[in-house]
Design an enzyme around this catalytic site. Structure first.
Site, PDB file in Angstrom:
ATOM      1  CB  VAL A 127      -0.931   0.029   1.231  1.00  0.00           C
ATOM      2  CG1 VAL A 127      -1.824   1.268   1.207  1.00  0.00           C
ATOM      3  CG2 VAL A 127      -1.786  -1.232   1.291  1.00  0.00           C
ATOM      4  CB  CYS A 128       0.941   4.280   0.286  1.00  0.00           C
ATOM      5  SG  CYS A 128       1.341   6.040   0.164  1.00  0.00           S
ATOM      6  CB  ALA A 129       5.713   4.787   0.603  1.00  0.00           C
TER       7      ALA A 129
END
Length: 311
Positions: A108-110
């Site tokens: 998720v995300c970074a």
């Protein structure tokens, strides 16, 4: 889901085991989207010690990474520390250990930065938060970075864009594991407006355009987004704003960054794509989004957005 039917009324196919790998500096929202039935969620860290989120909240950890095996899914949530460095101690080794025993690997995300640093994205398509896509591509040239999609599936490795896109990814995994009915029920329970598919853009039109200062322009933008199929001709917009067509066009360009016509066209195209992704026919999506005919929609899809986001 029928009125009165709850999540517990919809049978799951089987309980899947999910490991969420946390670390000091992890973003709490990225962790939260990984939780929920019908999954056995194991919160682990590289060394089994509790972690602290980027906001300072302590997270209880039940397992060390090397004590977990036979996973259905590994989830690596994001944190700005993965972009700015240094990478938390032991995280990459933990990612490699857990990924080796997982049926699929997600971020998720970074969190995609951790997967890339561990070599799990080499030769694959992947995405991350739109603010960091250029950095991911520069730092890991072996990764084919998709700058626009909210999540990317490349085999058994799935990566999502920032924060809320993790919900879309999680719902897609639920659909894979337990079917559309349960995924839809969970989306409804979460009060998610619509289940976006992976090809949906990271930033919908209202998010990437400049929010106008003048109240009448803000009202127009909100009306266009709320009902794309309504009459949003230049004359109608000017009349509702109490401005001349010329004055409206000038103010719109100054404050929003594009012409009113371009804004309307791009909102309608985004709405049509969402309708198509949700299973609407081309004719229905064209009508409900205000695109008019199916042929007009096809041409617009080939051409792409009329206005472009400012990044």
């Amino acid at each position: 889901m029928e009125p009165g039917v709850t999540l517990s009324d919809i049978p799951a196919r089987r309980t899947h085991t999910v490991a969420v790998l946390v670390y000091d500096g992890v973003r709490l929202l990225d962790v939260a989207v990984s939780m929920g039935a019908p999954y056995q969620v194991l919160v682990c860290s590289p060394d089994g010690r509790d972690a602290r989120t980027s906001g300072g909240l302590p997270l209880g950890v039940g397992y060390a990474a090397d004590s977990v095996s036979d996973l259905d899914t590994l989830v690596v949530p994001g944190g700005e520390c993965l972009v700015t460095g240094p990478t938390p101690t032991g995280l990459l080794d933990a990612v490699k250990v857990l990924a080796a025993g997982a049926g699929r690997v997600t971020s998720v995300c970074a969190g995609s930065f951790a997967l890339a640093a561990a070599g799990l994205l080499d030769g694959r398509r992947a995405t991350t938060h739109w603010r960091h896509t250029a950095t991911l591509a520069q730092r890991y040239p072996a990764v084919s970075v998709d700058e626009d999609s909210i999540y990317v599936r490349d085999g058994e490795v799935l990566t999502s864009a920032g924060v809320s896109a993790g919900i879309d990814l999680a719902l897609a995994l639920v659909e894979d594991d337990h079917g559309d009915e349960l995924a839809h029920a969970i989306a409804k329970d979460l009060v998610v407006f619509t289940r976006r598919r992976g090809t949906a853009p990271q930033m919908p039109v209202p998010a990437w355009t400049t929010r106008p200062r003048r109240p009448q322009l803000r009202t127009l933008c909100d009306e266009i987004v709320a009902d794309p199929a309504a009459d949003h001709s230049l004359a109608a917009l000017a009349r509702r704003a109490g401005l001349s067509v010329r004055h409206l066009s000038r103010l719109f360009r100054q404050e929003v960054g594009c012409s009113p016509t371009a804004f309307v066209a791009t909102v309608r195209l985004a709405a049509a794509r969402t309708l198509l992704d949700s299973g609407e026919t081309g004719a229905s999506a064209a009508r409900r989004s205000g695109m008019g005919s199916e042929e007009t929609l096809r041409r617009a899809l080939r051409r792409g957005p009329t206005a472009e986001p400012r990044r």
